[in-house]
Design an enzyme around this catalytic site. Structure first.
Site, short mmCIF file in Angstrom:
data_model
loop_
_atom_site.label_atom_id
_atom_site.label_comp_id
_atom_site.label_asym_id
_atom_site.label_seq_id
_atom_site.Cartn_x
_atom_site.Cartn_y
_atom_site.Cartn_z
N ARG A 84 0.81 -1.57 0.28
CA ARG A 84 -0.37 -0.07 -0.30
C ARG A 84 0.28 1.57 0.07
NH1 ARG A 84 -2.67 2.66 4.72
NH2 ARG A 84 -4.32 3.97 3.61
N ARG A 234 -9.06 13.77 13.20
CA ARG A 234 -9.13 14.38 12.22
C ARG A 234 -9.60 14.61 11.82
NH1 ARG A 234 -7.09 10.98 7.67
NH2 ARG A 234 -6.07 9.56 8.21
N GLU A 378 -9.56 -4.01 1.50
CA GLU A 378 -8.53 -3.49 1.03
C GLU A 378 -7.16 -4.15 0.38
OE1 GLU A 378 -9.06 0.05 3.78
OE2 GLU A 378 -8.12 1.27 2.60
#
Ligand code: ADP
Length: 391
Positions: A84, A234, A378
């Site tokens: 990744r 975040r 993923e």
């Protein structure tokens, strides 16, 4: 022992490994955390693996691989390795078989992702040293979003920032969003190239993407993964005027970056947790700050779902994925409750059952659009891309 594909995901102080069979069955996983700090730890399944002192990514990789070998999960070497890589800039529109030119191009993107790309390269170089003859493939978080048109990727800033420094919106979580349209197409029995969805990936990081006829046309993350939705720690979108304001209060840029990335979002608003499950428990127990954090999260998400409609010719489904999107009926319910005017509505029972009893579908009979819950994977996509490009 069967041939395996190794998936490597290097974070700034963590390393995740996964082993897949040729037919993409996950065989094993390993995780190392707090690398480079005192008290680094590693584990694989239920086994704790000893790491000494300030172990590096290379040390953890070697220890986890030898654990896989001892447990006869890995023979001599893997068939292929998928990495990744967070930022591929404008250089990569698809996964790439790693060679010297690809390494240089990933390095060139480092200024766009200084916390991620250098450490992704550390992982790649470590496996290249250990397995020089094994094909290795880089899979980029940004690549799927390279189809964004200029009106979606340009900021309203002086043009030279884009031309000289590449300041534009790139988008992230591309592997997951691309997998969502593939899976939605399968569930809706349509070709991927004719499938249009809004994909909401809600994990610790959160982003939403408008996918029109299989292509990403708008997404909520930007130059960095800080823009857009409210996330675990975040902040998502804020008024850029904030930076001047806080600077006048004596907060320097390093502190500001830490606050916006690690001390904001659900954690900042609740002042107690970045974990959605805990947050909902606290909200249900009467904690006002947790309730507000949940409400801000769902409202921002609903606003973005509305915004994503602007890119689409038609909409085949709204799709929820990621740890929160897959598991939290509450977040889905509170979000969709803002979208009645657009014609979205949920079947409350199907929603509570996470779509499991309804073929992933959770919309009501009167909803204008299908609403789906689809698990992301993923790692499996990275394994598949590695195997495909490795030949
Ligand atoms: P990452 O982005 O690190 O891969 P995940 O996709 O695993 O993270 O998502 C983690 C988030 O999913 C956490 O906020 C966690 O609380 C949330 N989550 C997992 N299960 C549930 C659940 N049953 N209800 C609400 N939130 C959940």
């Amino acid at each position: 022992m069967e041939d395996v594909i190794l998936v490597v995901n290097c974070g700034s102080s963590s390393l995740k490994l996964a082993l897949f069979s040729r037919n993409l069955e996950r065989l094993a996983g390993g995780l190392a955390e707090r690398l480079g700090e005192d008290g680094a730890t590693a584990s694989a399944g239920d086994d704790q693996i000893s790491l000494t002192g300030k172990s590096s990514h290379e040390d953890a990789l070697a220890e986890l691989l030898s654990h896989f070998r001892e447990n006869e999960l890995l023979s001599d070497q893997p068939l292929a390795i998928g990495h990744r890589v967070v930022h591929g800039g404008e250089a990569f529109r698809a996964p790439a078989l790693i060679n010297d030119d690809v390494l240089v191009a990933i390095e060139d993107c480092s200024s766009l992702a200084p916390l991620h790309n250098p450490v992704n390269l550390t992982g790649i170089r470590a496996t290249l040293k250990l397995f020089p003859d094994v094909p290795q493939v880089a899979v980029f978080d940004t690549a799927f979003h390279q189809t964004l048109p200029p009106h979606a990727y340009l900021y309203g800033l002086p043009r030279r920032f884009y031309e000289d420094w590449g300041v534009r919106r790139y988008g992230f979580h591309g592997t997951s969003h691309s997998f969502m349209v593939e899976q939605a197409a399968r569930l809706l029995a349509k070709p991927r190239s004719e499938t249009s969805i809004i994909s909401a990936h809600l994990g610790n990081g959160c982003s939403i993407t408008a996918i029109n006829n299989g292509e990403s046309l708008d997404t909520s993350m930007g130059l960095t993964p800080l823009e857009g939705l409210v996330m675990g720690t975040r902040c998502g979108d804020v008024d850029p005027g904030l930076f001047d304001f806080l600077s006048a209060k004596g907060i320097d840029s390093e502190s500001l970056s830490r606050i916006l990335n690690r001390e904001s979002g659900l954690l900042g608003l609740s002042e107690s947790t970045n974990d959605m499950r805990t947050l909902i428990e606290q909200a249900d127990g009467g904690d006002e700050q947790s309730s507000q954090a949940l409400a801000v999260f769902c409202f921002r998400l609903a606003r973005y779902i509305g915004a994503m409609m602007a890119s689409l010719d038609e909409l085949d489904a709204l799709v929820f994925t990621g740890g929160i999107g897959e598991n939290s009926d509450r977040v889905r319910k509170d979000t969709v409750s803002h979208l009645n005017l657009m014609g979205f509505s949920l079947d409350s029972k199907a929603n509570e059952n996470h779509g499991q009893e309804s073929d992933h579908r959770i919309e009501s009979k009167t909803s204008r659009f299908p609403i789906l819950v689809i698990p992301t994977n993923e790692e499996a996509v990275i394994a598949r891309e590695a195997a495909a490009r490795a030949g």
